[in-house]
Enzyme design. Structure first.
Site, PDB file in Angstrom:
ATOM      1  N   SER A 195      -1.975   5.443   1.444  1.00 18.86           N
ATOM      2  CA  SER A 195      -2.898   4.735   1.823  1.00 18.86           C
ATOM      3  C   SER A 195      -2.793   4.091   2.721  1.00 18.86           C
ATOM      4  CB  SER A 195      -2.761   3.685   0.342  1.00 18.86           C
ATOM      5  OG  SER A 195      -2.968   4.096  -0.840  1.00 18.86           O
ATOM      6  N   LEU A 212       0.722  -1.127  -0.215  1.00 15.18           N
ATOM      7  CA  LEU A 212      -0.032   0.157  -0.287  1.00 15.18           C
ATOM      8  C   LEU A 212       1.093   1.066   0.071  1.00 15.18           C
ATOM      9  CD1 LEU A 212      -2.702  -0.740   2.670  1.00 15.18           C
ATOM     10  CD2 LEU A 212      -3.152  -0.763   0.255  1.00 15.18           C
ATOM     11  N   ASP A 213       0.557   2.155  -0.910  1.00 14.62           N
ATOM     12  CA  ASP A 213       1.519   3.300  -0.657  1.00 14.62           C
ATOM     13  C   ASP A 213       1.384   4.110   0.492  1.00 14.62           C
ATOM     14  OD1 ASP A 213      -0.693   5.191  -1.149  1.00 14.62           O
ATOM     15  OD2 ASP A 213      -0.687   5.019  -3.294  1.00 14.62           O
ATOM     16  N   LYS A 214       2.397   5.340   0.385  1.00 14.50           N
ATOM     17  CA  LYS A 214       2.269   6.007   1.851  1.00 14.50           C
ATOM     18  C   LYS A 214       0.892   6.743   2.080  1.00 14.50           C
ATOM     19  CE  LYS A 214       4.855   9.851   3.918  1.00 14.50           C
ATOM     20  NZ  LYS A 214       5.620  10.989   3.573  1.00 14.50           N
TER      21      LYS A 214
END
Length: 238
Positions: free
Chosen positions: A102, A98-100
């Site tokens: 998210s 999951l990106d930062k």
């Protein structure tokens, strides 16, 4: 081979081998790609000790926004491993990312084979997200999210897209993906003229985030581990 057994990351395994710490049948091996059949793992030793793969670890975390999904970060940003401080879990790796910006459900394990089954588009479960966007999309936009758009040479589309609720200036959508690509939802929304305000992964297959608190984690139950590694998956009901 060491990383495939869940003992450490591939980088650490390579370092051990090059340092002469790993032996096969009593002979030091200096080639990180040296093949060892699965049935012959008992012949491997590290620092003179026979290889004993650790017990499987399978976890779910409610990832907070603002943490990066990596073991270390060159920019000094906080990582998801902060959530496991002091837990003594040994080496574990995230299953997907999951990106930062998210948040939500993120799996961890020391079992690379199990992780591969979950992240493989052909065998893995669908992922369900709740996404807040900056305006109320009409039915045509929701159809476009499902039929897909071409973006930077890739065809991006959702398996399912529906309106959950709306306010005066924004709306929450439920988006279902069959596979995870880099920033797929954000890119797909942008291509449809929508800006993502929040993005929360709420389920992987039948495993729901539930009431797990932000930054909290728990071990998966045996039935959940088996279910996630299954083959016969259908997308969540719209």
């Amino acid at each position: 081979m060491l990383s495939k057994q869940g003992l450490c990351s591939r980088t650490v395994a390579t370092r051990w081998v090059l340092a002469g710490r790993v032996a096969v049948h009593g002979r030091v091996v200096l080639n990180p790609e040296f093949p060892v059949p699965a049935q012959d793992l008992g012949s491997v030793s590290i620092d003179g000790r026979a290889l004993r793969p650790p017990e499987g670890v399978y976890l779910m975390l409610n990832k907070p926004r603002g943490l990066v999904t990596t073991t270390t970060d060159e920019q000094g940003r906080e990582t998801v491993y902060r959530c496991f401080d002091g837990a003594g879990l040994g080496w574990i790796a995230p299953v997907g990312r999951l990106d930062k910006a998210s948040e939500g459900l993120l799996l961890f394990t020391n079992d690379p084979g199990w992780a591969a089954r979950i992240t493989d588009p052909a065998t893995g479960p669908h992922k369900r997200y709740h996404v807040q966007v900056d305006e109320l999309p009409d039915a045509a936009v929701l159809r476009t999210l499902e039929t897909g758009v071409d973006c930077d040479g890739e065809r991006l589309q959702a398996t399912g897209a529906r309106l959950l609720r709306s306010g005066g200036r924004n709306a929450w959508l439920e988006i279902v993906l069959a596979e995870g690509r880099n920033r797929q939802i954000r890119r797909l929304m942008a291509a449809c003229g929508l800006r993502v305000l929040r993005l929360v992964r709420v389920a992987i297959g039948d495993l729901a985030l539930g009431q797990l608190g932000k930054g909290q984690w728990r071990r998966l139950e045996a039935a959940e581990i088996t279910l996630l590694a299954g083959i016969d998956w259908s997308p969540p009901a719209a």
